[in-house]
Design a protein around this motif. Structure first.
Motif, mmCIF file in Angstrom:
data_model
loop_
_atom_site.group_PDB
_atom_site.id
_atom_site.type_symbol
_atom_site.label_atom_id
_atom_site.label_comp_id
_atom_site.label_asym_id
_atom_site.label_seq_id
_atom_site.Cartn_x
_atom_site.Cartn_y
_atom_site.Cartn_z
ATOM 1 N N THR A 7 5.887 -11.494 8.056
ATOM 2 C CA THR A 7 6.910 -11.132 8.931
ATOM 3 C C THR A 7 7.246 -9.568 8.782
ATOM 4 O O THR A 7 8.081 -8.763 9.405
ATOM 5 N N HIS A 8 6.719 -9.037 7.358
ATOM 6 C CA HIS A 8 6.921 -7.587 6.920
ATOM 7 C C HIS A 8 5.462 -7.111 6.320
ATOM 8 O O HIS A 8 4.908 -8.134 5.744
ATOM 9 N N VAL A 9 5.530 -5.779 6.182
ATOM 10 C CA VAL A 9 4.396 -5.128 5.711
ATOM 11 C C VAL A 9 4.991 -3.923 4.837
ATOM 12 O O VAL A 9 6.271 -3.431 5.016
ATOM 13 N N CYS A 10 4.451 -3.711 3.623
ATOM 14 C CA CYS A 10 4.840 -2.788 2.811
ATOM 15 C C CYS A 10 4.340 -1.244 3.131
ATOM 16 O O CYS A 10 3.113 -1.277 3.405
ATOM 17 N N LEU A 11 5.198 -0.386 3.196
ATOM 18 C CA LEU A 11 4.807 0.813 3.678
ATOM 19 C C LEU A 11 4.024 1.703 2.384
ATOM 20 O O LEU A 11 3.513 2.659 2.816
ATOM 21 N N LYS A 12 4.228 1.113 1.201
ATOM 22 C CA LYS A 12 3.577 1.890 -0.020
ATOM 23 C C LYS A 12 2.090 1.281 -0.207
ATOM 24 O O LYS A 12 1.391 2.146 -0.170
ATOM 25 N N CYS A 13 2.084 0.033 -0.191
ATOM 26 C CA CYS A 13 0.814 -0.477 -0.379
ATOM 27 C C CYS A 13 -0.149 -1.385 0.642
ATOM 28 O O CYS A 13 -1.178 -1.609 0.370
ATOM 29 N N GLY A 14 0.738 -1.508 1.850
ATOM 30 C CA GLY A 14 0.137 -2.109 2.741
ATOM 31 C C GLY A 14 -0.060 -3.529 2.625
ATOM 32 O O GLY A 14 -0.706 -4.317 3.779
ATOM 33 N N ARG A 15 0.511 -4.260 1.686
ATOM 34 C CA ARG A 15 0.450 -5.816 1.760
ATOM 35 C C ARG A 15 1.390 -6.402 2.700
ATOM 36 O O ARG A 15 2.304 -5.651 3.213
ATOM 37 N N ALA A 16 1.164 -7.451 3.075
ATOM 38 C CA ALA A 16 2.030 -8.303 4.059
ATOM 39 C C ALA A 16 2.491 -9.411 3.428
ATOM 40 O O ALA A 16 1.900 -9.945 2.671
ATOM 41 N N ALA A 17 3.752 -9.855 3.823
ATOM 42 C CA ALA A 17 4.268 -11.005 3.287
ATOM 43 C C ALA A 17 5.668 -11.503 4.340
ATOM 44 O O ALA A 17 5.896 -11.165 5.113
#
Length: 56
Positions: free
Chosen positions: A27-37
């Protein structure tokens, strides 16, 4: 276990099943590393995928 996915690199080998549960149906993506969780608390700079889709 680390709080954020980007810090789980070292423990990933032994706990792959747990990692998969954390990233299933993101539901979310990290703007720093690109991972999703599927929980923003697991990412260092989270952004909702829904809001990111609306901006593009």
């Amino acid at each position: 276990m680390a709080k954020e996915l980007c810090k789980l690199k070292k423990s990933l080998r032994g706990e792959i099943g747990m990692y998969v549960r954390l990233i299933d149906q993101p539901t979310h993506v990290c703007l720093k590393c690109g991972r999703a969780a599927n929980d923003k608390k697991l990412l260092c700079k989270p952004q909702s995928i829904a809001s990111a889709m609306q901006k593009s």
